[in-house]
Design a protein around this motif. Sequence first.
Motif, mmCIF file in Angstrom:
data_model
loop_
_atom_site.group_PDB
_atom_site.id
_atom_site.type_symbol
_atom_site.label_atom_id
_atom_site.label_comp_id
_atom_site.label_asym_id
_atom_site.label_seq_id
_atom_site.Cartn_x
_atom_site.Cartn_y
_atom_site.Cartn_z
ATOM 1 N N LEU A 160 0.861 -1.182 0.000
ATOM 2 C CA LEU A 160 0.000 0.000 0.000
ATOM 3 C C LEU A 160 0.895 1.228 0.000
ATOM 4 O O LEU A 160 1.692 1.416 0.928
ATOM 5 N N LEU A 161 0.803 2.054 -1.041
ATOM 6 C CA LEU A 161 1.562 3.301 -1.139
ATOM 7 C C LEU A 161 0.631 4.452 -0.799
ATOM 8 O O LEU A 161 -0.347 4.706 -1.508
ATOM 9 N N ALA A 162 0.914 5.142 0.303
ATOM 10 C CA ALA A 162 0.139 6.311 0.723
ATOM 11 C C ALA A 162 1.011 7.535 0.513
ATOM 12 O O ALA A 162 2.023 7.715 1.189
ATOM 13 N N THR A 163 0.637 8.366 -0.423
ATOM 14 C CA THR A 163 1.530 9.453 -0.836
ATOM 15 C C THR A 163 0.841 10.801 -0.879
ATOM 16 O O THR A 163 -0.314 10.916 -1.323
ATOM 17 N N ASP A 164 1.568 11.797 -0.427
ATOM 18 C CA ASP A 164 1.173 13.183 -0.647
ATOM 19 C C ASP A 164 1.221 13.452 -2.157
ATOM 20 O O ASP A 164 1.889 12.729 -2.912
ATOM 21 N N LEU A 165 0.535 14.492 -2.600
ATOM 22 C CA LEU A 165 0.482 14.775 -4.040
ATOM 23 C C LEU A 165 1.509 15.826 -4.450
ATOM 24 O O LEU A 165 2.551 15.519 -4.987
ATOM 25 N N LEU B 223 3.966 1.906 2.674
ATOM 26 C CA LEU B 223 5.015 2.910 2.463
ATOM 27 C C LEU B 223 4.343 4.267 2.340
ATOM 28 O O LEU B 223 3.430 4.445 1.529
ATOM 29 N N VAL B 224 4.782 5.238 3.174
ATOM 30 C CA VAL B 224 4.230 6.592 3.097
ATOM 31 C C VAL B 224 5.279 7.519 2.504
ATOM 32 O O VAL B 224 6.485 7.293 2.658
ATOM 33 N N GLY C 145 8.662 5.024 5.633
ATOM 34 C CA GLY C 145 8.377 6.291 4.980
ATOM 35 C C GLY C 145 9.561 6.836 4.216
ATOM 36 O O GLY C 145 10.712 6.470 4.471
ATOM 37 N N VAL C 146 9.259 7.736 3.270
ATOM 38 C CA VAL C 146 10.302 8.411 2.517
ATOM 39 C C VAL C 146 9.977 9.896 2.428
ATOM 40 O O VAL C 146 8.890 10.284 1.999
#
Length: 750
Positions: A3-8, A176-177, A194-195
Amino acid sequence: MMLLATDLDGTFLGGKMEDRLRLYQLIKENKHIQLVFVTGRGIESVIPLLNDPTIPRPDYVIADVGGTVSDGHSLAAIDAIQHEIEDNWPSVYELQEAYANIPGLVYQRVPQQRRCSYFYDASTDLAQVRQIAAEKGCDVITSLDKYLDILPKGVNKGSTLKKLVAHLDVPTDRVLVAGDTLNDLSLFETGFEGVAVGEAEGALLEATAALPNVYHAKQAGAGGILESMERHERFSDYVQSTIAPPLALNASDERQLIMVYHRLPYERKMVDGKLQQVPPQSPNGIIPSLLGLFEQGRPGVWIGEEVAMEDGPAEERQQVDPARYPNLDVSAISLSQKDIDQFYRVFSKEAFWPTIFSFVDKAKFNHKDWKHYLKINQLFAERIAREADPEALVWIHEYNLWMVPSFLRMLRPDLKIGFFHHTAFPAADIFNTIPWRREIIGSLLMCDFISFHIPRYVENFIDVLRSHTPFKKLKTVNVSNQFLTYSMALGVEHMTKVISVEGRQIRLGAQPVGVNFELIDRLLKKDSVAKRIENFKAAAGDGKKRIVSIERMDYVKGPLEKVLAFGEFLKEHPEFQGKVELINVCTPPSKGMRIYDKIRDQVNQAVGEINGKYATLDWTPIQYFFQALPFEEVLVQYALADVAWITPLRDGLNLVSKEFVATQGILNQAGVLVLSEFAGASVELPYCVPTNPYDRRSMTESLYQALVMEEEEASIRIKRSFQQIKHYDIHYWGQDFVEELEHSNQTIEQ
């Protein structure tokens, strides 16, 4: 799974285009990756991204800095989480009132739900802001020393994501955030891997420096996400499977040019069991011009469609003419007749054609046909990707290939893509009636250069963009040196030249197609043509004024309105009865296009009624021809005409008007051009007699003006117009487009 949770902004949408497309393709191709957008934007601001064909659609969207959580496909709220957030959310108006008098605090006028967003500066008392928030049961989140959000107590990006992960029962070590500002800190405080991507806010890097679960990437945006995935054992397999070997650069001095047109530069027919090439039957001046770009040995491939031959080879690549175009090949896409009919004659003509020309009431939108349209566009994109050299130039033509750039950019991010519209481009409220408008605009924004006939269509495109996505105008130009501004219905003074969308520069252009001047000149000097013109003029000693109208049978061209206006003219000016004749040539539409049957029948009836009312034994007011004339015969009609009456209701350009001017100019005659203000060519030809085809009085008055015009004035007008179209001819158009495409993505001049 993953699951990739990412800011835009700055993260998933940031970094190099090549990295973004690689990440997007990786997610699209892997069903085991779940994607969650986690953003400070309101859900309304996320919608344009959901319809961008190049961006993978997220499975879930956490918006409003954690205040809203929705299904990414239906946009329905995830009720189990959303209800808990709602219960703790005070009235927005109550918060606005509480913060109304704090210095430096300015409410953000952006779409937002379940949060209050402000700008703040050094004068803002943050302690007071936090105190008020606490009294209302809220938290304060700041970022970049500029943005401030008020949210329900305990609600932020990280807390909402944790609830979503638990709701989906996703193992925590498979998450992964990714983020780039202090606004994203709560994501990293969840404990998930996180990255913080390259070029992240310094405050975020400082705050996460001691967190063992956070990696500080060197690459910006999407590149940082890929970099992080590569170093994590659990995620690296997803990345490795998408790495393709680098393409070798072309050693040629000139970039390869890929020409993508719905027609081939020749027709192929089975003759005695053999597939042979023959010249196209249509006198289309565009094809010779495009071929001329390859005469000096430029490498290229022409990609177009053809009807699949039962006994012929499929997808055969052949040379066009080795002697004239030594490095140009053709790669034909073989389609069944059924596919071509559904793609072009049915869907493109019934859905897009009427909308492009503002006849929305005639449009028919069929979602099944749209899927077929996408399938054909994907075939074109895949063929281009296969045939193109590294960093080649790609020139795509016409609205029936609108979706090719979106497929192509994913396959070949190295290519420079240009798109030319041979039609009009409608105003925003018209274009936006298309159900797939967001996908189409998203596809066009994958181009490096987008061109239209005239500046008005460029500005219409810009207006459409305003309702689809944020963008910046980087450069505008004054267009009055080539185009009319205030004196014509389609005139504008300034045109947008360069825009920036999501960090990408896109060049725009207004490049009206010119006439094949050399061909017209050569044919008019041909003995058979010259003698036919001479003989007819000698025989026509009756002094009748000859009006010519040549157009395709299409409601867009206004054939019925013209015939009815001519009947009105004869009624208002009985002195012209017996002294003027209308040569009305309507070229039949392609076989199978039944949408034009009604207008054909109406024109037939109107011509019959007018001729029946006004004709005498030695005079027929309208000579009506429902047939395609050879181009030589068309030129003869131009040469014999005293007036060209060109009155489309809408027309992207109208080459007939320019061909008439070219013919009259070459022969040093003084014919008068009456031209609709709603034809694109009207803003190029200031010496025509303009007319409004929606106003019958304007139609009759402009025709009268042309018929009684003094020869000296008519001669001056045609000479001035002739100078314009001779300079901006078909070859100028082709060269100008390629030069603009080559210059795209260069630093703009200030």
